[in-house]
Motif scaffolding. Sequence first.
Motif, PDB file in Angstrom:
ATOM      1  N   ARG A  17      26.979  32.873  57.908  1.00  0.00           N
ATOM      2  CA  ARG A  17      26.283  32.993  59.979  1.00  0.00           C
ATOM      3  C   ARG A  17      25.257  33.719  59.730  1.00  0.00           C
ATOM      4  O   ARG A  17      25.823  35.406  60.621  1.00  0.00           O
ATOM      5  N   PRO A  18      23.776  33.551  59.860  1.00  0.00           N
ATOM      6  CA  PRO A  18      23.129  33.903  60.574  1.00  0.00           C
ATOM      7  C   PRO A  18      22.668  34.334  61.757  1.00  0.00           C
ATOM      8  O   PRO A  18      21.611  35.544  62.149  1.00  0.00           O
ATOM      9  N   ALA A  19      23.675  33.659  62.540  1.00  0.00           N
ATOM     10  CA  ALA A  19      23.649  34.617  63.959  1.00  0.00           C
ATOM     11  C   ALA A  19      24.828  35.630  64.779  1.00  0.00           C
ATOM     12  O   ALA A  19      25.001  35.831  65.863  1.00  0.00           O
ATOM     13  N   ILE A  20      24.807  35.996  63.959  1.00  0.00           N
ATOM     14  CA  ILE A  20      26.342  37.156  63.393  1.00  0.00           C
ATOM     15  C   ILE A  20      25.678  38.011  64.665  1.00  0.00           C
ATOM     16  O   ILE A  20      24.346  39.261  64.103  1.00  0.00           O
ATOM     17  N   ASN A  21      26.238  39.482  65.144  1.00  0.00           N
ATOM     18  CA  ASN A  21      25.704  40.462  65.875  1.00  0.00           C
ATOM     19  C   ASN A  21      26.242  41.191  64.571  1.00  0.00           C
ATOM     20  O   ASN A  21      27.028  42.194  64.344  1.00  0.00           O
ATOM     21  N   GLU A  26      30.194  45.287  62.572  1.00  0.00           N
ATOM     22  CA  GLU A  26      30.529  46.826  62.045  1.00  0.00           C
ATOM     23  C   GLU A  26      31.077  47.908  62.690  1.00  0.00           C
ATOM     24  O   GLU A  26      31.860  48.199  62.539  1.00  0.00           O
ATOM     25  N   GLU A  27      30.474  48.319  63.887  1.00  0.00           N
ATOM     26  CA  GLU A  27      31.392  49.051  64.881  1.00  0.00           C
ATOM     27  C   GLU A  27      32.837  48.037  64.973  1.00  0.00           C
ATOM     28  O   GLU A  27      33.277  49.127  64.969  1.00  0.00           O
ATOM     29  N   GLU A  28      32.808  46.867  65.101  1.00  0.00           N
ATOM     30  CA  GLU A  28      34.468  46.517  64.988  1.00  0.00           C
ATOM     31  C   GLU A  28      34.951  46.839  64.112  1.00  0.00           C
ATOM     32  O   GLU A  28      36.455  47.454  63.813  1.00  0.00           O
ATOM     33  N   ALA A  29      34.146  46.852  63.022  1.00  0.00           N
ATOM     34  CA  ALA A  29      34.642  46.955  61.273  1.00  0.00           C
ATOM     35  C   ALA A  29      35.337  48.525  61.184  1.00  0.00           C
ATOM     36  O   ALA A  29      35.800  48.894  59.674  1.00  0.00           O
ATOM     37  N   GLY A  30      35.004  49.323  61.849  1.00  0.00           N
ATOM     38  CA  GLY A  30      34.631  50.924  61.500  1.00  0.00           C
ATOM     39  C   GLY A  30      33.445  51.385  60.572  1.00  0.00           C
ATOM     40  O   GLY A  30      33.744  52.280  59.500  1.00  0.00           O
ATOM     41  N   LEU A  31      32.701  50.397  60.272  1.00  0.00           N
ATOM     42  CA  LEU A  31      31.348  50.785  59.070  1.00  0.00           C
ATOM     43  C   LEU A  31      30.278  51.494  59.892  1.00  0.00           C
ATOM     44  O   LEU A  31      30.011  51.145  60.728  1.00  0.00           O
ATOM     45  N   PRO A  32      29.758  52.277  58.926  1.00  0.00           N
ATOM     46  CA  PRO A  32      28.945  53.318  59.716  1.00  0.00           C
ATOM     47  C   PRO A  32      26.897  51.775  60.043  1.00  0.00           C
ATOM     48  O   PRO A  32      27.034  50.768  58.965  1.00  0.00           O
ATOM     49  N   LYS A  33      26.745  52.158  60.279  1.00  0.00           N
ATOM     50  CA  LYS A  33      25.310  51.041  61.113  1.00  0.00           C
ATOM     51  C   LYS A  33      24.111  51.326  59.809  1.00  0.00           C
ATOM     52  O   LYS A  33      24.384  51.979  58.808  1.00  0.00           O
ATOM     53  N   LYS A  34      23.992  50.345  59.802  1.00  0.00           N
ATOM     54  CA  LYS A  34      23.631  49.329  58.547  1.00  0.00           C
ATOM     55  C   LYS A  34      24.069  48.969  56.990  1.00  0.00           C
ATOM     56  O   LYS A  34      23.334  48.909  57.116  1.00  0.00           O
ATOM     57  N   ARG A  58      39.384  42.897  56.852  1.00  0.00           N
ATOM     58  CA  ARG A  58      39.209  41.308  56.784  1.00  0.00           C
ATOM     59  C   ARG A  58      39.668  40.637  58.198  1.00  0.00           C
ATOM     60  O   ARG A  58      39.489  39.811  58.681  1.00  0.00           O
ATOM     61  N   GLU A  59      40.208  41.620  59.048  1.00  0.00           N
ATOM     62  CA  GLU A  59      40.776  41.277  60.429  1.00  0.00           C
ATOM     63  C   GLU A  59      39.476  40.862  61.266  1.00  0.00           C
ATOM     64  O   GLU A  59      39.345  39.744  62.034  1.00  0.00           O
ATOM     65  N   VAL A  60      38.484  41.575  60.901  1.00  0.00           N
ATOM     66  CA  VAL A  60      37.517  41.111  61.317  1.00  0.00           C
ATOM     67  C   VAL A  60      36.595  40.489  60.972  1.00  0.00           C
ATOM     68  O   VAL A  60      36.447  39.511  61.992  1.00  0.00           O
ATOM     69  N   MET A  61      36.374  40.019  60.057  1.00  0.00           N
ATOM     70  CA  MET A  61      36.070  39.183  59.985  1.00  0.00           C
ATOM     71  C   MET A  61      36.882  37.036  59.747  1.00  0.00           C
ATOM     72  O   MET A  61      36.065  36.443  60.408  1.00  0.00           O
ATOM     73  N   LYS A  62      38.165  37.796  60.176  1.00  0.00           N
ATOM     74  CA  LYS A  62      38.821  36.480  60.600  1.00  0.00           C
ATOM     75  C   LYS A  62      38.480  36.469  62.250  1.00  0.00           C
ATOM     76  O   LYS A  62      38.084  35.277  62.305  1.00  0.00           O
ATOM     77  N   LYS A  63      38.234  37.216  62.463  1.00  0.00           N
ATOM     78  CA  LYS A  63      38.182  37.252  64.205  1.00  0.00           C
ATOM     79  C   LYS A  63      36.618  36.007  64.416  1.00  0.00           C
ATOM     80  O   LYS A  63      36.146  35.613  64.858  1.00  0.00           O
ATOM     81  N   TYR A  64      35.668  36.182  63.188  1.00  0.00           N
ATOM     82  CA  TYR A  64      34.217  35.732  62.922  1.00  0.00           C
ATOM     83  C   TYR A  64      34.249  34.445  61.823  1.00  0.00           C
ATOM     84  O   TYR A  64      32.844  34.137  61.504  1.00  0.00           O
ATOM     85  N   GLY A  65      35.038  34.203  61.829  1.00  0.00           N
ATOM     86  CA  GLY A  65      35.483  32.439  61.342  1.00  0.00           C
ATOM     87  C   GLY A  65      36.020  32.733  59.719  1.00  0.00           C
ATOM     88  O   GLY A  65      35.782  31.617  59.566  1.00  0.00           O
ATOM     89  N   TRP A  66      36.134  33.845  58.985  1.00  0.00           N
ATOM     90  CA  TRP A  66      36.217  34.503  58.360  1.00  0.00           C
ATOM     91  C   TRP A  66      37.748  33.589  57.562  1.00  0.00           C
ATOM     92  O   TRP A  66      38.578  33.827  58.626  1.00  0.00           O
ATOM     93  N   ASP A  67      37.518  32.402  57.073  1.00  0.00           N
ATOM     94  CA  ASP A  67      39.326  31.585  56.706  1.00  0.00           C
ATOM     95  C   ASP A  67      39.193  31.634  55.388  1.00  0.00           C
ATOM     96  O   ASP A  67      40.136  30.642  54.185  1.00  0.00           O
ATOM     97  N   GLY A  68      39.006  32.857  54.009  1.00  0.00           N
ATOM     98  CA  GLY A  68      39.385  33.214  52.687  1.00  0.00           C
ATOM     99  C   GLY A  68      38.386  31.707  52.032  1.00  0.00           C
ATOM    100  O   GLY A  68      39.223  32.093  50.928  1.00  0.00           O
ATOM    101  N   GLN A  69      37.302  31.731  52.237  1.00  0.00           N
ATOM    102  CA  GLN A  69      36.346  30.992  51.229  1.00  0.00           C
ATOM    103  C   GLN A  69      35.902  31.970  50.541  1.00  0.00           C
ATOM    104  O   GLN A  69      35.725  31.444  49.320  1.00  0.00           O
ATOM    105  N   TYR A  70      35.699  32.900  50.865  1.00  0.00           N
ATOM    106  CA  TYR A  70      35.063  33.897  49.665  1.00  0.00           C
ATOM    107  C   TYR A  70      36.494  34.924  49.127  1.00  0.00           C
ATOM    108  O   TYR A  70      37.344  35.348  50.364  1.00  0.00           O
TER     109      TYR A  70
END
Length: 72
Positions: A17-21, A26-34, A58-70
Motif C-alpha cells: 500500500r504505497p499510498a498509505i500515510n 502510526e498515530e492510530e495504532a499507537g506506534l512511535p513516529k518513524k 490489527r484493527e488499524v490494519m483492517k481499517k486500511y484494508g488488511w484481510d489476513g493475507q499476511y
Amino acid sequence: MRISELSLTLKAFIEARPAINLSKFEEEAGLPKKTLSHIKSGERELGYGYRKDYNRLREVMKKYGWDGQYTL
C-alpha cells in the motif's frame, strides 16, 4: 538484524500500500513516529511491547484494508 514475523507482516502490508500515510497509521495504532519507516527499510523490528499487545494494530490494519493475507 533478524526481522520478526510480525515485522515482516507489517513490512509486506505497507509495501503493498504505497499510498498509505505512515504517520497517520502510526498515530492510530499507537506506534512511535518513524516506526513503520524503519520497519519498511529493514532497520528495525517492532518492539516487544507492541508484539505482546497487537489487537489495536490489527484493527488499524483492517481499517486500511488488511484481510489476513499476511500472518499476524
